[in-house]
Write a protein that holds these residues in place. Structure first.
Motif, PDB file in Angstrom:
ATOM      1  N   LYS A   1       0.832  -1.212   0.000  1.00  0.00           N
ATOM      2  CA  LYS A   1       0.000   0.000   0.000  1.00  0.00           C
ATOM      3  C   LYS A   1       0.860   1.253   0.000  1.00  0.00           C
ATOM      4  O   LYS A   1       0.525   2.250  -0.653  1.00  0.00           O
ATOM      5  N   LEU A   2       1.983   1.227   0.713  1.00  0.00           N
ATOM      6  CA  LEU A   2       2.883   2.379   0.715  1.00  0.00           C
ATOM      7  C   LEU A   2       3.507   2.584  -0.662  1.00  0.00           C
ATOM      8  O   LEU A   2       3.634   3.721  -1.131  1.00  0.00           O
ATOM      9  N   ILE A   3       3.881   1.507  -1.328  1.00  0.00           N
ATOM     10  CA  ILE A   3       4.442   1.623  -2.677  1.00  0.00           C
ATOM     11  C   ILE A   3       3.393   2.165  -3.643  1.00  0.00           C
ATOM     12  O   ILE A   3       3.686   3.031  -4.477  1.00  0.00           O
ATOM     13  N   GLU A   4       2.161   1.686  -3.525  1.00  0.00           N
ATOM     14  CA  GLU A   4       1.086   2.167  -4.388  1.00  0.00           C
ATOM     15  C   GLU A   4       0.811   3.652  -4.143  1.00  0.00           C
ATOM     16  O   GLU A   4       0.648   4.432  -5.093  1.00  0.00           O
ATOM     17  N   LEU A   5       0.797   4.067  -2.894  1.00  0.00           N
ATOM     18  CA  LEU A   5       0.586   5.474  -2.562  1.00  0.00           C
ATOM     19  C   LEU A   5       1.711   6.335  -3.119  1.00  0.00           C
ATOM     20  O   LEU A   5       1.477   7.421  -3.654  1.00  0.00           O
ATOM     21  N   PHE A   6       2.938   5.847  -3.022  1.00  0.00           N
ATOM     22  CA  PHE A   6       4.078   6.578  -3.557  1.00  0.00           C
ATOM     23  C   PHE A   6       3.975   6.721  -5.077  1.00  0.00           C
ATOM     24  O   PHE A   6       4.251   7.789  -5.627  1.00  0.00           O
ATOM     25  N   LEU A   7       3.560   5.660  -5.755  1.00  0.00           N
ATOM     26  CA  LEU A   7       3.408   5.731  -7.217  1.00  0.00           C
ATOM     27  C   LEU A   7       2.319   6.718  -7.619  1.00  0.00           C
ATOM     28  O   LEU A   7       2.483   7.479  -8.574  1.00  0.00           O
ATOM     29  N   TYR A   8       1.189   6.721  -6.906  1.00  0.00           N
ATOM     30  CA  TYR A   8       0.137   7.697  -7.187  1.00  0.00           C
ATOM     31  C   TYR A   8       0.648   9.122  -6.987  1.00  0.00           C
ATOM     32  O   TYR A   8       0.379  10.019  -7.779  1.00  0.00           O
ATOM     33  N   PHE A   9       1.418   9.325  -5.930  1.00  0.00           N
ATOM     34  CA  PHE A   9       1.976  10.650  -5.645  1.00  0.00           C
ATOM     35  C   PHE A   9       2.914  11.091  -6.767  1.00  0.00           C
ATOM     36  O   PHE A   9       2.865  12.233  -7.222  1.00  0.00           O
ATOM     37  N   VAL A  10       3.768  10.178  -7.242  1.00  0.00           N
ATOM     38  CA  VAL A  10       4.698  10.504  -8.329  1.00  0.00           C
ATOM     39  C   VAL A  10       3.939  10.841  -9.606  1.00  0.00           C
ATOM     40  O   VAL A  10       4.267  11.808 -10.297  1.00  0.00           O
ATOM     41  N   ILE A  11       2.876  10.079  -9.907  1.00  0.00           N
ATOM     42  CA  ILE A  11       2.086  10.348 -11.111  1.00  0.00           C
ATOM     43  C   ILE A  11       1.433  11.725 -11.032  1.00  0.00           C
ATOM     44  O   ILE A  11       1.428  12.486 -12.004  1.00  0.00           O
ATOM     45  N   VAL A  12       0.895  12.079  -9.869  1.00  0.00           N
ATOM     46  CA  VAL A  12       0.256  13.393  -9.706  1.00  0.00           C
ATOM     47  C   VAL A  12       1.280  14.508  -9.838  1.00  0.00           C
ATOM     48  O   VAL A  12       1.032  15.514 -10.519  1.00  0.00           O
ATOM     49  N   VAL A  13       2.451  14.352  -9.242  1.00  0.00           N
ATOM     50  CA  VAL A  13       3.482  15.396  -9.316  1.00  0.00           C
ATOM     51  C   VAL A  13       3.962  15.567 -10.756  1.00  0.00           C
ATOM     52  O   VAL A  13       4.107  16.701 -11.235  1.00  0.00           O
ATOM     53  N   VAL A  14       4.173  14.477 -11.460  1.00  0.00           N
ATOM     54  CA  VAL A  14       4.609  14.568 -12.859  1.00  0.00           C
ATOM     55  C   VAL A  14       3.529  15.241 -13.711  1.00  0.00           C
ATOM     56  O   VAL A  14       3.835  16.083 -14.562  1.00  0.00           O
ATOM     57  N   GLY A  15       2.261  14.915 -13.468  1.00  0.00           N
ATOM     58  CA  GLY A  15       1.173  15.553 -14.201  1.00  0.00           C
ATOM     59  C   GLY A  15       1.107  17.048 -13.963  1.00  0.00           C
ATOM     60  O   GLY A  15       0.921  17.828 -14.897  1.00  0.00           O
TER      61      GLY A  15
END
Length: 51
Positions: free
Chosen positions: A6-20
């Motif tokens: 869940k922490l890895i998934e949350l981190f990936l969502y955060f990275v996708i939002v920041v890149v967007g």
């Protein structure tokens, strides 16, 4: 183990939002004019006929 996934998934969502957000900011910075008023490359204006 499930907590780690869940922490890895949350981190990936955060990275996708920041890149967007970065892509949106940099694409709008290239536009010299406000693109909200351009429709199909033409400018539209209201002309009032005062008599």
């Amino acid at each position: 183990m499930n907590h780690k996934k869940k922490l890895i998934e949350l981190f990936l969502y955060f990275v996708i939002v920041v890149v967007g957000i970065v892509l949106l900011i940099t694409s709008n910075a290239k536009d010299g004019q406000n693109s909200d008023f351009q429709v199909g490359g033409a400018y539209h204006a209201a002309v009032l006929d005062e008599q």
